[in-house]
Motif scaffolding. Structure first.
Motif, mmCIF file in Angstrom:
data_model
loop_
_atom_site.group_PDB
_atom_site.id
_atom_site.type_symbol
_atom_site.label_atom_id
_atom_site.label_comp_id
_atom_site.label_asym_id
_atom_site.label_seq_id
_atom_site.Cartn_x
_atom_site.Cartn_y
_atom_site.Cartn_z
ATOM 1 N N PRO A 71 0.814 -1.227 0.000
ATOM 2 C CA PRO A 71 0.000 0.000 0.000
ATOM 3 C C PRO A 71 0.847 1.278 0.000
ATOM 4 C CG PRO A 71 -0.896 -1.575 1.565
ATOM 5 C CD PRO A 71 0.424 -2.134 1.101
ATOM 6 N N LEU A 72 2.066 1.196 0.541
ATOM 7 C CA LEU A 72 2.937 2.371 0.550
ATOM 8 C C LEU A 72 3.446 2.686 -0.849
ATOM 9 C CD1 LEU A 72 5.071 1.402 3.695
ATOM 10 C CD2 LEU A 72 3.015 2.852 3.612
ATOM 11 N N LYS A 73 3.583 1.650 -1.661
ATOM 12 C CA LYS A 73 4.207 1.825 -2.977
ATOM 13 C C LYS A 73 3.211 2.011 -4.105
ATOM 14 C CE LYS A 73 8.362 -0.691 -1.901
ATOM 15 N NZ LYS A 73 9.301 -1.656 -2.457
ATOM 16 N N TYR A 74 2.018 1.477 -3.943
ATOM 17 C CA TYR A 74 0.990 1.569 -4.987
ATOM 18 C C TYR A 74 -0.274 2.150 -4.361
ATOM 19 C CZ TYR A 74 4.504 -1.371 -7.019
ATOM 20 O OH TYR A 74 5.716 -1.838 -7.453
ATOM 21 N N PRO A 75 -0.173 3.378 -3.836
ATOM 22 C CA PRO A 75 -1.248 3.924 -2.984
ATOM 23 C C PRO A 75 -2.596 4.046 -3.690
ATOM 24 C CG PRO A 75 0.414 5.605 -3.477
ATOM 25 C CD PRO A 75 0.988 4.303 -3.919
ATOM 26 N N LEU A 76 -2.610 4.444 -4.952
ATOM 27 C CA LEU A 76 -3.898 4.700 -5.602
ATOM 28 C C LEU A 76 -4.748 3.439 -5.683
ATOM 29 C CD1 LEU A 76 -5.667 6.891 -6.927
ATOM 30 C CD2 LEU A 76 -4.689 6.216 -9.135
ATOM 31 N N MET A 77 -4.122 2.318 -6.014
ATOM 32 C CA MET A 77 -4.867 1.065 -6.116
ATOM 33 C C MET A 77 -5.563 0.725 -4.793
ATOM 34 S SD MET A 77 -5.877 -1.480 -7.886
ATOM 35 C CE MET A 77 -4.937 -1.635 -9.414
ATOM 36 N N PHE A 78 -4.844 0.917 -3.692
ATOM 37 C CA PHE A 78 -5.431 0.605 -2.382
ATOM 38 C C PHE A 78 -6.495 1.630 -1.997
ATOM 39 C CE2 PHE A 78 -1.684 -1.974 -2.504
ATOM 40 C CZ PHE A 78 -2.022 -3.106 -1.794
ATOM 41 N N GLU A 79 -6.338 2.850 -2.522
ATOM 42 C CA GLU A 79 -7.271 3.934 -2.201
ATOM 43 C C GLU A 79 -8.620 3.742 -2.889
ATOM 44 O OE1 GLU A 79 -5.109 7.666 -2.383
ATOM 45 O OE2 GLU A 79 -6.967 8.672 -2.937
ATOM 46 N N VAL A 80 -8.612 3.264 -4.130
ATOM 47 C CA VAL A 80 -9.859 3.199 -4.911
ATOM 48 C C VAL A 80 -10.622 1.890 -4.708
ATOM 49 C CG1 VAL A 80 -8.920 4.738 -6.704
ATOM 50 C CG2 VAL A 80 -8.793 2.240 -7.032
ATOM 51 N N SER A 81 -10.033 0.944 -3.978
ATOM 52 C CA SER A 81 -10.668 -0.376 -3.869
ATOM 53 C C SER A 81 -11.704 -0.424 -2.744
ATOM 54 C CB SER A 81 -9.610 -1.457 -3.646
ATOM 55 O OG SER A 81 -8.780 -1.547 -4.796
ATOM 56 N N ASP A 82 -12.862 -1.041 -3.040
ATOM 57 C CA ASP A 82 -13.900 -1.219 -2.023
ATOM 58 C C ASP A 82 -13.595 -2.427 -1.144
ATOM 59 O OD1 ASP A 82 -15.904 0.812 -3.018
ATOM 60 O OD2 ASP A 82 -15.654 -0.408 -4.821
ATOM 61 N N LEU A 83 -12.966 -3.417 -1.744
ATOM 62 C CA LEU A 83 -12.644 -4.650 -1.016
ATOM 63 C C LEU A 83 -11.213 -5.043 -1.368
ATOM 64 C CD1 LEU A 83 -14.304 -6.990 0.653
ATOM 65 C CD2 LEU A 83 -13.936 -8.288 -1.446
ATOM 66 N N ILE A 84 -10.442 -5.410 -0.358
ATOM 67 C CA ILE A 84 -9.063 -5.838 -0.588
ATOM 68 C C ILE A 84 -8.932 -7.287 -0.138
ATOM 69 C CG2 ILE A 84 -6.641 -5.477 0.055
ATOM 70 C CD1 ILE A 84 -7.489 -2.454 0.484
ATOM 71 N N ILE A 85 -8.695 -8.172 -1.106
ATOM 72 C CA ILE A 85 -8.518 -9.578 -0.794
ATOM 73 C C ILE A 85 -7.036 -9.856 -0.591
ATOM 74 C CG2 ILE A 85 -8.610 -11.908 -1.803
ATOM 75 C CD1 ILE A 85 -11.247 -11.110 -3.097
ATOM 76 N N VAL A 86 -6.699 -10.511 0.514
ATOM 77 C CA VAL A 86 -5.318 -10.940 0.738
ATOM 78 C C VAL A 86 -5.277 -12.425 0.400
ATOM 79 C CG1 VAL A 86 -3.434 -11.129 2.387
ATOM 80 C CG2 VAL A 86 -5.068 -9.231 2.553
ATOM 81 N N SER A 87 -4.737 -12.735 -0.780
ATOM 82 C CA SER A 87 -4.776 -14.116 -1.273
ATOM 83 C C SER A 87 -3.518 -14.896 -0.873
ATOM 84 C CB SER A 87 -4.937 -14.127 -2.802
ATOM 85 O OG SER A 87 -3.771 -13.646 -3.416
ATOM 86 N N LYS A 88 -3.577 -16.209 -1.081
ATOM 87 C CA LYS A 88 -2.464 -17.112 -0.737
ATOM 88 C C LYS A 88 -2.092 -16.988 0.744
ATOM 89 C CE LYS A 88 -0.759 -16.708 -5.512
ATOM 90 N NZ LYS A 88 0.365 -16.558 -6.443
#
Lengths: 222, 222
Positions: free
Chosen positions: A151-168
């Motif tokens: 999230p520190l390196k790709y902030p926009l992707m984490f900002e716009v997401s409604d749901l964040i799946i942590v896979s594996k």
């Protein structure tokens, strides 16, 4: 000087894209088809998650999948084998889908009678975050091998997401992946996103994801 | 219509970029500094590999690192702790580095007395493949959790790379990763690239990578 030119063109495109995306979203709402934009890095397990999701929901929901890739058709065949109506979108080298490309794909797929359509976006944590595809919800997958600092390196992707799946999540221990650190990093950018750790391989956490999908379809169709 | 506009602008930029990249490469050749463009998906282990490389070559070569990220400075601090002269490049949301951005970074870093400079490019398997940064060699990392099918999906990245590192080989067994399948997929696009499986964590395969670097520096400075 070149860089300024790019940015101007992009802003123009983004403005047009936002209008097209909003119109598509409204049409899909009228048609009671929930469109979900699934985004992640290459190899985070999007296709594996989709396959397990299709298997679990086969008797409840009619589901379509649009597989977007720079090249290759393997994923479309895979999800088709798991019972989805599927099309493959080739982006012609482009690193993301926009609303026009998405609309074109939906026309080929046909949304008649579908409760739920997934876009499996191009594997990329940067560009797809910038383009509204017309989807009702944005879901991103972060796999544990990628690390909890993303999230520190790709902030926009984490900002716009409604749901964040942590896979594996079943292999997290091999990668010094810490869920509490991930959540802390996500919260810097996104106070509201739901975080769902799961493993499509072992089934752990899948019920939370499936319940979220069922609830979103119900709300969209109400 | 929007898409055609983008492509025209991009071609113009790419032509200018190629000229700038070639000029930078020639200057670095005169200065006997080997510039390597290191590319991969997010979380493939670029920083871990660089840290182990710096530790191993500390007494042989003077090394600089330019860390490129959309945001955050953590990687630059990490490689600095491992003895590199380091700068952090923030791309301002952009998904790749071009030759002008790279040249600007080198000016800040200062190449005087450096045998070897790494660009740790933005984590992205698509856009960075399209831009010549002026580097002498392009190296990509594919981590085993990403899967052996990736050359089919991100063909350009595998096509333009001189060396392909298969990282996290110590955990390959957890991901049904097959090296023979990877090699078959790479060869469809790139008959010449050297493929080096390694683990920066266990040290397996590191000697092959380090010998390749030593040889490339010798050739560049000859």
């Amino acid at each position: 000087m070149d860089r300024i030119k790019v940015i101007e063109v992009k802003e123009d495109i983004l403005a047009n894209n936002d209008r097209a995306a909003q119109a598509l979203r409204e049409r899909l709402h009228d048609e009671k088809t929930l469109l979900i934009n699934l985004m992640s890095s290459p190899g985070s397990g999007k296709t594996t998650l989709l396959s397990a999701t299709l298997d679990a929901l086969a008797n409840e929901l009619a589901i379509g999948v649009m597989e977007a890739d720079v090249d290759s058709d393997v994923d479309a065949y895979t999800v088709q084998d798991h019972g989805a109506r599927a099309v493959q979108l080739h982006t012609g080298g482009m690193c993301h889908l926009d609303a026009a490309m998405c609309e074109q794909g939906l026309r080929e797929l046909g949304t008649d009678g579908l409760d739920l359509v997934f876009i499996e976006n191009v594997g990329n944590l940067i560009c797809p975050a910038e383009f509204d595809t017309g989807a009702a919800k944005r879901v991103m997958i972060l796999s544990t091998p990628e690390g909890h600092d993303k999230p520190l390196k790709y902030p926009l992707m984490f900002e716009v997401s409604d749901l964040i799946i942590v896979s594996k999540i079943d292999v997290a221990e091999h990668f010094d992946f810490r869920l509490d650190e991930l959540e802390k990093n996500v919260r810097l950018r996104n106070p509201n996103a739901t975080i769902v750790p799961l493993s499509a391989k072992t089934g752990e956490g899948m019920d939370v994801w499936l319940d979220w999908l069922r609830q979103e379809v119900r709300s969209w169709q109400a």
